[in-house]
Design a protein around this motif. Sequence first.
Motif, PDB file in Angstrom:
ATOM      1  N   LEU A 125      18.491  -2.025 -32.423  1.00 34.30           N
ATOM      2  CA  LEU A 125      18.762  -2.502 -31.034  1.00 34.30           C
ATOM      3  C   LEU A 125      20.270  -2.808 -31.061  1.00 34.30           C
ATOM      4  O   LEU A 125      20.727  -3.007 -29.893  1.00 34.30           O
ATOM      5  CB  LEU A 125      17.689  -3.704 -30.745  1.00 34.30           C
ATOM      6  N   VAL A 126      20.897  -3.266 -32.021  1.00 33.32           N
ATOM      7  CA  VAL A 126      22.228  -3.667 -32.043  1.00 33.32           C
ATOM      8  C   VAL A 126      23.032  -2.383 -32.662  1.00 33.32           C
ATOM      9  O   VAL A 126      23.601  -2.484 -33.596  1.00 33.32           O
ATOM     10  CB  VAL A 126      22.408  -4.782 -32.809  1.00 33.32           C
ATOM     11  N   ASN A 127      22.930  -1.209 -31.750  1.00 32.42           N
ATOM     12  CA  ASN A 127      23.739  -0.226 -32.347  1.00 32.42           C
ATOM     13  C   ASN A 127      23.963   0.686 -30.924  1.00 32.42           C
ATOM     14  O   ASN A 127      22.966   0.957 -30.134  1.00 32.42           O
ATOM     15  CB  ASN A 127      22.607   0.782 -33.075  1.00 32.42           C
ATOM     16  N   VAL A 128      25.353   1.202 -30.836  1.00 28.52           N
ATOM     17  CA  VAL A 128      25.712   1.969 -29.765  1.00 28.52           C
ATOM     18  C   VAL A 128      24.741   3.119 -29.488  1.00 28.52           C
ATOM     19  O   VAL A 128      24.419   3.577 -28.426  1.00 28.52           O
ATOM     20  CB  VAL A 128      27.312   2.281 -29.949  1.00 28.52           C
ATOM     21  N   ILE A 190      16.738  -3.085 -15.132  1.00 30.48           N
ATOM     22  CA  ILE A 190      16.730  -2.183 -16.478  1.00 30.48           C
ATOM     23  C   ILE A 190      18.111  -1.782 -16.761  1.00 30.48           C
ATOM     24  O   ILE A 190      18.313  -1.798 -17.736  1.00 30.48           O
ATOM     25  CB  ILE A 190      15.812  -0.962 -16.263  1.00 30.48           C
ATOM     26  N   ALA A 191      18.895  -1.168 -15.671  1.00 34.99           N
ATOM     27  CA  ALA A 191      20.290  -0.825 -15.918  1.00 34.99           C
ATOM     28  C   ALA A 191      21.137  -1.714 -16.381  1.00 34.99           C
ATOM     29  O   ALA A 191      21.919  -1.564 -17.372  1.00 34.99           O
ATOM     30  CB  ALA A 191      20.861  -0.073 -14.473  1.00 34.99           C
ATOM     31  N   ALA A 192      20.983  -2.814 -15.798  1.00 34.77           N
ATOM     32  CA  ALA A 192      21.932  -4.136 -16.233  1.00 34.77           C
ATOM     33  C   ALA A 192      21.649  -4.383 -17.737  1.00 34.77           C
ATOM     34  O   ALA A 192      22.358  -4.637 -18.383  1.00 34.77           O
ATOM     35  CB  ALA A 192      21.524  -5.182 -15.308  1.00 34.77           C
ATOM     36  N   PHE A 193      20.263  -4.453 -18.130  1.00 32.48           N
ATOM     37  CA  PHE A 193      19.846  -4.872 -19.534  1.00 32.48           C
ATOM     38  C   PHE A 193      20.233  -3.689 -20.416  1.00 32.48           C
ATOM     39  O   PHE A 193      20.826  -4.231 -21.426  1.00 32.48           O
ATOM     40  CB  PHE A 193      18.310  -4.487 -19.297  1.00 32.48           C
ATOM     41  N   MET A 194      20.416  -2.573 -20.083  1.00 34.18           N
ATOM     42  CA  MET A 194      20.794  -1.452 -20.894  1.00 34.18           C
ATOM     43  C   MET A 194      22.174  -1.446 -21.058  1.00 34.18           C
ATOM     44  O   MET A 194      22.958  -1.238 -22.317  1.00 34.18           O
ATOM     45  CB  MET A 194      20.262  -0.171 -20.391  1.00 34.18           C
ATOM     46  N   LEU A 198      24.544  -2.264 -24.695  1.00 38.85           N
ATOM     47  CA  LEU A 198      25.418  -1.343 -25.029  1.00 38.85           C
ATOM     48  C   LEU A 198      26.624  -2.233 -25.374  1.00 38.85           C
ATOM     49  O   LEU A 198      27.255  -1.989 -26.444  1.00 38.85           O
ATOM     50  CB  LEU A 198      25.795  -0.241 -23.942  1.00 38.85           C
ATOM     51  N   VAL A 199      26.921  -3.141 -24.455  1.00 42.32           N
ATOM     52  CA  VAL A 199      28.176  -3.885 -24.550  1.00 42.32           C
ATOM     53  C   VAL A 199      28.236  -4.837 -25.862  1.00 42.32           C
ATOM     54  O   VAL A 199      28.905  -4.979 -26.550  1.00 42.32           O
ATOM     55  CB  VAL A 199      28.334  -4.893 -23.174  1.00 42.32           C
ATOM     56  N   VAL A 200      26.854  -5.443 -26.079  1.00 45.59           N
ATOM     57  CA  VAL A 200      26.715  -6.274 -27.276  1.00 45.59           C
ATOM     58  C   VAL A 200      26.850  -5.472 -28.505  1.00 45.59           C
ATOM     59  O   VAL A 200      27.323  -5.919 -29.371  1.00 45.59           O
ATOM     60  CB  VAL A 200      25.268  -6.920 -27.196  1.00 45.59           C
ATOM     61  N   SER A 205      29.774  -3.829 -33.266  1.00 38.38           N
ATOM     62  CA  SER A 205      30.423  -2.708 -34.240  1.00 38.38           C
ATOM     63  C   SER A 205      31.944  -2.929 -34.329  1.00 38.38           C
ATOM     64  O   SER A 205      32.516  -2.443 -35.524  1.00 38.38           O
ATOM     65  CB  SER A 205      30.202  -1.580 -33.554  1.00 38.38           C
ATOM     66  N   LEU A 206      32.495  -3.434 -33.415  1.00 35.51           N
ATOM     67  CA  LEU A 206      34.170  -3.744 -33.407  1.00 35.51           C
ATOM     68  C   LEU A 206      34.284  -5.072 -34.189  1.00 35.51           C
ATOM     69  O   LEU A 206      35.298  -5.147 -34.962  1.00 35.51           O
ATOM     70  CB  LEU A 206      34.562  -3.856 -32.095  1.00 35.51           C
TER      71      LEU A 206
END
Length: 207
Positions: A125-128, A190-194, A198-200, A205-206
């Motif tokens: 889940l924590v993956n782009v 749903i869009a906001a959650f996705m 993605l941002v998290v 990753s950075l």
Amino acid sequence: MSTSHTSEPDVHAHGHAHGRAQGNGRAMAASATLHCLTGCAIGEVTGLLVGTAVGLGTGQTLLLAVALAFVFGYTLSTLPLLRAGLGLGAALGVVLAADTLSIATMEVVDNLVMALIPGAMDAGLVNVVFWVSMPVALAVAFAAAYPVNAFLLARGRGHALTHRFHDAPAPTGWRRLVPAPATGTLVAVIAAFMVGGLVVSAAASLG
């Protein structure tokens, strides 16, 4: 011998009416498909969150996500019918007949697309990769389920079974408390959650 001719205005009127009917049919099919997609998306993401949180394997998490996609899909279709006055058993009967093929199509296509995208199924889940792959898979699933819903609606089946209850009188008593969230609102959430996922993931990753 007399010959009957259809006047040009009549031909044009018939053509316009046919065009409006086709447009309405396409709009209804798109609305029905989007409605099913929201339930599938909520169920899948919830299943992935729960599966990851409790440490389930990939296969178990996938099964949970698919099961919850059906649960949420059926639930979102059942709530408006309860508000319209149907009993729970009758509402579920209508929803099972109306939504099952559409949801099944979405789930097969969605998971197939996720499986074909390298690393998507095992990304976590924590993956782009996951948060980019999920909306792509859902978009393809929408495209696959749309003709299914259009076919069913044209034959008075599918969501045509639920549309006849949409003009029911305003709910009374306890039925007023039954939530019936608008599809547009659910899509926005749903869009906001996705996007948030993605941002998290990108930030992680950075970092």
